[in-house]
Design a protein around this motif. Structure first.
Motif: not given
Length: 304
Positions: A182-188, A227-238, A296-304
């Motif tokens: 959600x918050x740690x995008x090392x490359x961004x 937002x955690x979306x493919x870069x082609x979608x979020x490129x300009x916003x980022x 529980x492993x359902x945590x893996x599906x939580x939205x950031x």
């Protein structure tokens, strides 16, 4: 970087000369960074509101996000036409020079992501106390998912599995990994700043220390809210907040979307690898022999 010369006839830069900003770059850097800081401060202030009032605000902003995502879907359907028109216009005026510059851009920006990707391995080895081969084998399936989906969020289940195989407890991995996605995008920060600097160099715009500091600060702050979306979608916003903070025009970013797919592969794979390395590093210091309580492993599906 492409050579900077006083003349840009016959080069890709000639097609973007009209993109030079009409306002002062210093003025843009000063005006945009406070807005970013205010938005971050406002978000923290919202967390201190009573539950009923906080739900009203979060519900409103969630509705805005949902509406914007619908608009994004509409734009994406028309994007190929717009990108083709931009590429055709640039190609018609500059010939192969524009394509050479775009190829150079892909190599330079992707190299930044590759450096971040490589740095994740020693972090995982030293922080997680595992061997290079073991870390590489465990994280490879998550990297494969990242390449195929170009989304860190879609890679989260594979990252959870890799972290537990490397010794992290499900409790630690289930908390640290979703937070990292959600918050740690090392490359961004590094890659977004590299895009802005490349465009500035391409257009022949000087970048002073103040603008550089504003760009670094904005890149670091905005990555936590992207937002955690493919870069082609979020490129300009980022990239746009970084470019605005440095006084760099945004028009060229529309052309760079056409080639963002390749740098975005390095973005996603680098983020996934670094998130896994950080998770096992945290687990090595907090699990104390695996005594953490499982969740529980359902945590893996939580939205950031």
């Amino acid at each position: 970087m492409p050579p900077r010369s006083g003349r840009c006839r016959g080069s890709a830069r000639s097609s973007t000369r009209s993109c030079r900003p009409t306002s002062s770059p210093r003025h843009r850097a000063i005006s945009f960074l406070p807005l970013t800081v205010f938005a971050l401060t406002f978000a923290f202030a919202v967390t201190k509101l009573p539950d009923d009032r906080r739900r009203v605000l979060t519900g409103f902003f969630q509705a805005v996000v949902d509406a914007l995502l619908i608009i994004i879907k509409w734009v994406l359907k028309l994007a190929p036409i717009g990108i083709f028109a931009l590429a055709y216009g640039v190609g018609a005026r500059t010939g192969t020079a524009a394509f050479g510059a775009l190829l150079h851009y892909i190599v330079c920006v992707s190299a930044i992501g590759f450096i971040v990707l490589l740095s994740a391995y020693p972090i995982g080895m030293i922080g997680g106390r595992v061997s290079l081969g073991r870390f590489a084998r465990a994280v490879a399936p998550a990297q494969a998912v990242a390449i195929s989906t170009q989304s860190s969020l879609a890679s989260l289940p594979a990252m959870l599995k890799a972290s537990t195989e490397l010794g992290a407890s499900p409790a630690t991995a289930g908390i640290v990994l979703p937070l990292s996605v959600a918050v740690f995008r090392a490359t961004s920060p590094a890659m977004n700043l590299a895009v802005a600097l490349y465009v500035a160099h391409w257009l022949g715009l000087p970048i002073g220390p103040g603008q550089m500091a504003a760009g670094v600060a904005t890149a670091a702050i905005t990555t936590m809210g992207s937002i955690s979306l493919p870069g082609t979608i979020s490129f300009v916003a980022s990239v746009a907040p970084v470019a605005l903070a440095m006084g760099i025009p945004l028009e060229v970013l529309g052309l760079l979307i056409a080639v963002e797919t390749i740098p975005d592969l390095f973005r996603t794979v680098g983020n996934v690898t670094m998130d896994t390395a950080v998770t096992i590093s945290v687990a090595a210091r907090s699990d104390h022999g695996g005594g953490a309580e499982e969740i529980p492993h359902e945590v893996s599906h939580a939205r950031p």
